[in-house]
Design a protein around this motif. Structure first.
Motif, PDB file in Angstrom:
ATOM      1  N   VAL A  73       1.129  -1.259   0.235  1.00 59.55           N
ATOM      2  CA  VAL A  73      -0.085  -0.065   0.340  1.00 59.55           C
ATOM      3  C   VAL A  73       1.177   1.431   0.031  1.00 59.55           C
ATOM      4  N   PHE A  74       0.626   2.298  -1.099  1.00 58.03           N
ATOM      5  CA  PHE A  74       1.370   3.670  -1.134  1.00 58.03           C
ATOM      6  C   PHE A  74       0.178   4.701  -0.564  1.00 58.03           C
ATOM      7  N   ALA A  75       0.371   5.433   0.512  1.00 58.38           N
ATOM      8  CA  ALA A  75      -0.439   6.765   1.170  1.00 58.38           C
ATOM      9  C   ALA A  75      -0.388   8.394  -0.266  1.00 58.38           C
ATOM     10  N   LEU A  76      -0.709   8.919  -0.917  1.00 62.71           N
ATOM     11  CA  LEU A  76      -0.899   9.762  -1.173  1.00 62.71           C
ATOM     12  C   LEU A  76      -0.502  11.200   0.040  1.00 62.71           C
ATOM     13  N   ALA A  77       0.300  11.080   0.524  1.00 56.68           N
ATOM     14  CA  ALA A  77       0.351  12.148   1.224  1.00 56.68           C
ATOM     15  C   ALA A  77       1.742  13.268   1.555  1.00 56.68           C
ATOM     16  N   ILE A  78       0.770  14.496   1.818  1.00 58.58           N
ATOM     17  CA  ILE A  78       1.715  15.750   1.713  1.00 58.58           C
ATOM     18  C   ILE A  78       3.118  15.256   2.565  1.00 58.58           C
ATOM     19  N   GLN A  79       3.666  14.788   3.439  1.00 61.96           N
ATOM     20  CA  GLN A  79       4.454  14.638   4.555  1.00 61.96           C
ATOM     21  C   GLN A  79       5.248  13.162   3.952  1.00 61.96           C
ATOM     22  N   GLY A  80       4.459  12.486   2.710  1.00 64.91           N
ATOM     23  CA  GLY A  80       5.587  11.646   2.158  1.00 64.91           C
ATOM     24  C   GLY A  80       7.183  11.313   1.527  1.00 64.91           C
ATOM     25  N   LYS A  81       7.168  10.503   1.188  1.00 68.98           N
ATOM     26  CA  LYS A  81       8.536  10.678   0.587  1.00 68.98           C
ATOM     27  C   LYS A  81       8.939  11.545  -0.955  1.00 68.98           C
ATOM     28  N   LYS A  82       8.982  12.184  -1.849  1.00 68.69           N
ATOM     29  CA  LYS A  82       8.908  12.610  -3.034  1.00 68.69           C
ATOM     30  C   LYS A  82      10.457  11.947  -4.109  1.00 68.69           C
ATOM     31  N   THR A  83       9.919  11.697  -4.748  1.00 65.99           N
ATOM     32  CA  THR A  83      11.009  10.897  -5.680  1.00 65.99           C
ATOM     33  C   THR A  83      10.975  11.174  -7.275  1.00 65.99           C
ATOM     34  N   SER A  84      12.124  10.376  -8.154  1.00 61.02           N
ATOM     35  CA  SER A  84      12.531  10.835  -9.430  1.00 61.02           C
ATOM     36  C   SER A  84      11.033   9.672  -9.708  1.00 61.02           C
ATOM     37  N   SER A  85      10.966  10.167 -11.188  1.00 61.10           N
ATOM     38  CA  SER A  85      10.587   8.740 -12.395  1.00 61.10           C
ATOM     39  C   SER A  85      11.056   7.547 -12.015  1.00 61.10           C
ATOM     40  N   GLU A  86      12.154   7.979 -12.170  1.00 61.65           N
ATOM     41  CA  GLU A  86      12.859   6.616 -12.605  1.00 61.65           C
ATOM     42  C   GLU A  86      13.244   5.933 -11.443  1.00 61.65           C
ATOM     43  N   ASP A  87      13.006   6.837 -10.136  1.00 65.62           N
ATOM     44  CA  ASP A  87      12.752   5.747  -8.983  1.00 65.62           C
ATOM     45  C   ASP A  87      11.910   5.031  -8.495  1.00 65.62           C
ATOM     46  N   PHE A  88      11.322   6.076  -9.169  1.00 63.98           N
ATOM     47  CA  PHE A  88       9.650   5.746  -8.460  1.00 63.98           C
ATOM     48  C   PHE A  88       9.475   4.155  -9.505  1.00 63.98           C
ATOM     49  N   ALA A  89       9.279   4.722 -10.051  1.00 65.90           N
ATOM     50  CA  ALA A  89      10.040   2.247 -11.194  1.00 65.90           C
ATOM     51  C   ALA A  89      10.644   2.208 -11.492  1.00 65.90           C
ATOM     52  N   ASP A  90      11.558   2.316 -11.021  1.00 63.89           N
ATOM     53  CA  ASP A  90      12.239   1.082  -9.971  1.00 63.89           C
ATOM     54  C   ASP A  90      11.618  -0.144  -8.826  1.00 63.89           C
ATOM     55  N   LEU A 118      -2.539   6.216   7.125  1.00 61.99           N
ATOM     56  CA  LEU A 118      -1.489   6.444   6.642  1.00 61.99           C
ATOM     57  C   LEU A 118      -0.532   5.360   7.700  1.00 61.99           C
ATOM     58  N   LYS A 119      -0.705   4.810   8.732  1.00 62.38           N
ATOM     59  CA  LYS A 119       0.246   4.309   9.794  1.00 62.38           C
ATOM     60  C   LYS A 119      -0.009   2.850   9.039  1.00 62.38           C
ATOM     61  N   ARG A 120      -1.296   2.600   7.736  1.00 62.61           N
ATOM     62  CA  ARG A 120      -1.389   1.250   7.808  1.00 62.61           C
ATOM     63  C   ARG A 120      -0.358   1.119   6.109  1.00 62.61           C
ATOM     64  N   ALA A 121      -0.415   2.475   5.816  1.00 65.31           N
ATOM     65  CA  ALA A 121       0.756   1.693   4.462  1.00 65.31           C
ATOM     66  C   ALA A 121       1.523   1.739   4.301  1.00 65.31           C
ATOM     67  N   ASP A 122       2.386   1.369   3.666  1.00 64.51           N
ATOM     68  CA  ASP A 122       3.938   0.745   3.785  1.00 64.51           C
ATOM     69  C   ASP A 122       4.785   1.280   3.546  1.00 64.51           C
ATOM     70  N   ARG A 123       3.880   2.529   2.364  1.00 65.44           N
ATOM     71  CA  ARG A 123       4.984   3.757   2.096  1.00 65.44           C
ATOM     72  C   ARG A 123       3.985   5.289   1.411  1.00 65.44           C
ATOM     73  N   LEU A 124       4.843   6.191   1.905  1.00 64.93           N
ATOM     74  CA  LEU A 124       3.934   7.366   2.354  1.00 64.93           C
ATOM     75  C   LEU A 124       4.969   8.086   1.149  1.00 64.93           C
ATOM     76  N   ILE A 125       3.763   8.236  -0.185  1.00 67.63           N
ATOM     77  CA  ILE A 125       4.922   9.152  -1.601  1.00 67.63           C
ATOM     78  C   ILE A 125       4.160  10.862  -1.768  1.00 67.63           C
ATOM     79  N   SER A 126       4.579  11.029  -1.726  1.00 67.94           N
ATOM     80  CA  SER A 126       4.084  13.002  -2.194  1.00 67.94           C
ATOM     81  C   SER A 126       5.032  13.058  -3.670  1.00 67.94           C
ATOM     82  N   PHE A 127       4.410  13.735  -4.362  1.00 73.03           N
ATOM     83  CA  PHE A 127       4.270  14.504  -5.814  1.00 73.03           C
ATOM     84  C   PHE A 127       4.875  15.789  -5.788  1.00 73.03           C
TER      85      PHE A 127
END
Length: 159
Positions: A73-90, A118-127
């Motif tokens: 589970v990915f949760a989109l959250a403002i406090q999530g980690k930002k990543t590049s498109s390449e890292d997201f693909a990886d 947010l606690k259930r998510a395996d990863r928090l991501i932010s765009f």
């Protein structure tokens, strides 16, 4: 691989609906896509912080019930980690290779996500540090998932 988007609220604008359909069509070559639209709670004008917490809790209950066992589970959250498109693909590629065959992405409603989600998510991501309408985030997320598969397959698109 199966990808599920759990989203709060319905899309009302035709231009968003058309963009979502287009990316769903493009993604059909790479994965099985499912979009679950959950009901949103109406937020009264001038809602107190307590009322907003109750609204997020109700939406959070619906989200938690929709999460299937054995999914990443990915949760989109403002406090999530930002990543590049390449890292997201990886990340998507490594999860698939590692045996995670079902990925879920959660986009909350206009107030964001309940703490339990947010606690259930395996990863928090932010765009971005910016705030986007949750309807637009569906389009952005689907485009990035599509871009990820093109990167993984070393196909032209990502420039």
């Amino acid at each position: 691989m199966k990808i599920t988007l759990i989203t709060v609220g319905k899309i009302k604008e035709k231009y968003f609906t058309e963009a979502i359909k287009e990316y769903a069509k493009r993604l059909s070559r790479y994965c099985k896509l499912e979009i679950l639209e959950l009901a949103d709670e109406k937020t009264p004008d001038g809602a107190s912080e307590a009322e907003e917490m109750q609204i997020k809790a109700k939406e959070g209950e619906r989200i938690l019930k929709a999460i299937k066992e054995g999914t990443y589970v990915f949760a989109l959250a403002i406090q999530g980690k930002k990543t590049s498109s390449e890292d997201f693909a990886d990340t998507i590629n490594r999860l698939g290779i590692g045996g995670d065959s079902h990925l879920m992405f959660i986009i909350g409603g206009s107030l964001g996500l309940d703490e339990r989600v947010l606690k259930r998510a395996d990863r928090l991501i932010s765009f971005s540090d910016m705030t986007f309408p949750h309807q637009l985030m569906r389009v952005i997320l689907l485009e990035q998932i599509y871009r990820s598969y093109r990167i993984i397959q070393n196909e032209p698109y990502h420039k």
